[in-house]
Write an enzyme that holds these catalytic residues in place. Sequence first.
Site, PDB file in Angstrom:
ATOM      1  N   ASP A  42       3.505   9.463  -0.474  1.00  0.00           N
ATOM      2  CA  ASP A  42       2.335   8.651  -0.110  1.00  0.00           C
ATOM      3  C   ASP A  42       2.096   7.609  -1.192  1.00  0.00           C
ATOM      4  O   ASP A  42       2.225   7.920  -2.377  1.00  0.00           O
ATOM      5  CB  ASP A  42       1.085   9.548  -0.015  1.00  0.00           C
ATOM      6  CG  ASP A  42       0.204   9.186   1.175  1.00  0.00           C
ATOM      7  OD1 ASP A  42       0.109   7.978   1.474  1.00  0.00           O
ATOM      8  OD2 ASP A  42      -0.370  10.100   1.791  1.00  0.00           O
ATOM      9  N   HIS A 102       0.818  -1.224   0.000  1.00  0.00           N
ATOM     10  CA  HIS A 102       0.000   0.000   0.000  1.00  0.00           C
ATOM     11  C   HIS A 102       0.846   1.266   0.000  1.00  0.00           C
ATOM     12  O   HIS A 102       0.347   2.341  -0.301  1.00  0.00           O
ATOM     13  CB  HIS A 102      -0.926  -0.004   1.223  1.00  0.00           C
ATOM     14  CG  HIS A 102      -2.029  -1.008   1.099  1.00  0.00           C
ATOM     15  ND1 HIS A 102      -3.315  -0.658   0.769  1.00  0.00           N
ATOM     16  CD2 HIS A 102      -2.038  -2.354   1.225  1.00  0.00           C
ATOM     17  CE1 HIS A 102      -4.070  -1.742   0.710  1.00  0.00           C
ATOM     18  NE2 HIS A 102      -3.314  -2.795   0.987  1.00  0.00           N
TER      19      HIS A 102
HETATM   20  P1  ADQ Z   1      -2.791   5.895   5.121  1.00  0.00           P
HETATM   21  O1  ADQ Z   1      -1.378   6.321   5.306  1.00  0.00           O
HETATM   22  O2  ADQ Z   1      -3.562   5.685   6.354  1.00  0.00           O
HETATM   23  O3  ADQ Z   1      -2.895   4.588   4.197  1.00  0.00           O
HETATM   24  P2  ADQ Z   1      -4.730   7.450   3.395  1.00  0.00           P
HETATM   25  O4  ADQ Z   1      -4.768   6.705   2.129  1.00  0.00           O
HETATM   26  O5  ADQ Z   1      -4.762   8.921   3.174  1.00  0.00           O
HETATM   27  O6  ADQ Z   1      -3.425   7.113   4.221  1.00  0.00           O
HETATM   28  O7  ADQ Z   1      -5.968   7.257   4.423  1.00  0.00           O
HETATM   29  C1  ADQ Z   1      -6.563   6.097   4.759  1.00  0.00           C
HETATM   30  C2  ADQ Z   1      -7.987   6.336   5.348  1.00  0.00           C
HETATM   31  O8  ADQ Z   1      -7.983   6.831   6.685  1.00  0.00           O
HETATM   32  C3  ADQ Z   1      -8.860   7.296   4.536  1.00  0.00           C
HETATM   33  O9  ADQ Z   1     -10.051   6.631   4.264  1.00  0.00           O
HETATM   34  C4  ADQ Z   1      -9.088   8.488   5.457  1.00  0.00           C
HETATM   35  O10 ADQ Z   1     -10.364   9.082   5.334  1.00  0.00           O
HETATM   36  C5  ADQ Z   1      -8.924   7.894   6.822  1.00  0.00           C
HETATM   37  N1  ADQ Z   1      -8.405   8.956   7.691  1.00  0.00           N
HETATM   38  C6  ADQ Z   1      -7.190   9.516   7.614  1.00  0.00           C
HETATM   39  N2  ADQ Z   1      -7.075  10.477   8.562  1.00  0.00           N
HETATM   40  C7  ADQ Z   1      -8.263  10.525   9.215  1.00  0.00           C
HETATM   41  C8  ADQ Z   1      -8.777  11.321  10.267  1.00  0.00           C
HETATM   42  N3  ADQ Z   1      -8.046  12.302  10.776  1.00  0.00           N
HETATM   43  N4  ADQ Z   1     -10.034  11.095  10.699  1.00  0.00           N
HETATM   44  C9  ADQ Z   1     -10.786  10.143  10.133  1.00  0.00           C
HETATM   45  N5  ADQ Z   1     -10.367   9.366   9.120  1.00  0.00           N
HETATM   46  C10 ADQ Z   1      -9.124   9.560   8.661  1.00  0.00           C
HETATM   47  C11 ADQ Z   1      -2.006   3.686   3.515  1.00  0.00           C
HETATM   48  C12 ADQ Z   1      -0.968   4.361   2.612  1.00  0.00           C
HETATM   49  C13 ADQ Z   1      -1.646   5.256   1.584  1.00  0.00           C
HETATM   50  C14 ADQ Z   1      -2.674   4.454   0.793  1.00  0.00           C
HETATM   51  C15 ADQ Z   1      -3.590   3.688   1.718  1.00  0.00           C
HETATM   52  C16 ADQ Z   1      -4.497   2.744   0.957  1.00  0.00           C
HETATM   53  O11 ADQ Z   1      -0.041   5.114   3.411  1.00  0.00           O
HETATM   54  O12 ADQ Z   1      -0.694   5.829   0.703  1.00  0.00           O
HETATM   55  O13 ADQ Z   1      -3.443   5.335  -0.003  1.00  0.00           O
HETATM   56  O14 ADQ Z   1      -2.852   2.911   2.654  1.00  0.00           O
HETATM   57  O15 ADQ Z   1      -3.778   1.876   0.152  1.00  0.00           O
END
Ligand code: ADQ
Length: 468
Positions: A353, A156
């Site tokens: 990311d 991911h």
């Molecule tokens: P993450 O690093 O967690 O994921 P991201 O893809 O932006 O990053 O977010 C994942 C989920 O968490 C989103 O659905 C978002 O809405 C939720 N989220 C984030 N911050 C939040 C908050 N403050 N309150 C509520 N919900 C929140 C990892 C990788 C990414 C990749 C994903 C999926 O780091 O690059 O896109 O996996 O593969």
Amino acid sequence: MSRLVIVANRVPDPKESGATAGGLAVAMKDALAKRDSVWFGWSGRTADATGTEAALTRHGTTTYATVDLGHDDYKHYYQGFSNAALWPVLHYRLGIARFDRRDFAGYQHVNTAFAQALAPLLQTDDVVWIHDFHLFLMAAELRALGCRQRIGFFLHVPFPPRAVFNGLPHAEKLLEALVAVDAIGVQTEDDAENLRGALIAIGKGDVAIRVGAFGIGIDAVGFAQLAAQRVRSKDVVRLQESLAGRSLAIGVDRLDYTKGLPQRIAGFGAMLERFPRHRGKITFLQVAPVSRGDVAQYRQLRRELDEGVGRINGQMAEPDWAPIRYITRAVPRPTIAGFMRVARIGLVTPLRDGMNLVAKEYVAAQDPADPGVLVLSRFAGAVGELDGALIVNPLDPDDIAEALDVAMDMPADERLDRWSRMWASVKANSASVWCRRFLSALEGKEAVADAGSSAAESKPRRARKKAA
Ligand code: ADQ
């Protein structure tokens, strides 16, 4: 249809489904609903030793199989090698990574223990899909136990250039373990090129051809509906009233050093300094719940942000206006969706990311009659799919400041034009499309390179060029 076995460090709470669930659970929803499945991983609890026998619970067509982590394994596998070494290296941050051989031993131990706990649950024609950087070694461990099922692995997070990855002690062991995998997915074509290069360099060209780019998506229509519903909820109405007619910019992230939060805060401050006509006209809401708070680099980041926000608010605030509102508590996902809909600007500026789902969620949450502007880092995987965003270098606060200035003044027709392109792309590359593409490659219905999202996208683009 054969069973789908999902393996991930964490197993979601089966009670959280649909719109309220986040991340991987949403992405896998359709695939799980359609077939008999098993979801295997860590329970989220610690015990004296890591379990080698899974506890099973059944919900609908899915069996949730979990094991506890031993206290030492939590420290070395999870906090240590996964979060303090692999996470920074994979995000190009070799310099802040911390290595300890005991951490790698813990990582190996948990990958082995997970394989031992999963192997007895597997049936002959199961399809196994392992997720993410915590479990690079697990496919090889399953093979060592005699498992012959098709096994896929999806990363991911980004995969950096070989010269960076090779700085990680034991890098080669992680790459060699991928020999056991039938289909290897990463988010973007750049990640795929980097991983292929690293594999070819150690003589594993035959494994390199199993690598493909499969950019993950969201439940676009579901999130759009959620945002439209929640816009009238009490929390969103309260937020809007408190803005007193000012524009809202929003940032939503886990509190992580890869998300570029100090630079984003500095960029917002620079915008107010350099373009003073926006003072008192915009409020920036940053939601960043603490994650991995027990890892040292994360505690330091928190202090840095507290200071940065305090400094800008102290310098710029008026008695009736504070430029930045900063929340480190968790905010429920439906409320976030409503907040995003009322935000004129979405600020998504990670330093690196894999994809970044928040960028896609911000697009999905917009009101089609009056959409906002996405300011997006050029280092987020999502940038390849969201060409209607204002693209910034997240390391340069002045670049962020200038994009915010442009966004504040952008006329409605330009906002609509940019958003429409992004919305079409977010809908087309939804979570279920991602899932189908990867499974099609894993089940051998298509070659990995053909099933990948970047390949699928570039074909019609080339065709259009020719026709013109
Ligand atoms: P993450 O690093 O967690 O994921 P991201 O893809 O932006 O990053 O977010 C994942 C989920 O968490 C989103 O659905 C978002 O809405 C939720 N989220 C984030 N911050 C939040 C908050 N403050 N309150 C509520 N919900 C929140 C990892 C990788 C990414 C990749 C994903 C999926 O780091 O690059 O896109 O996996 O593969």
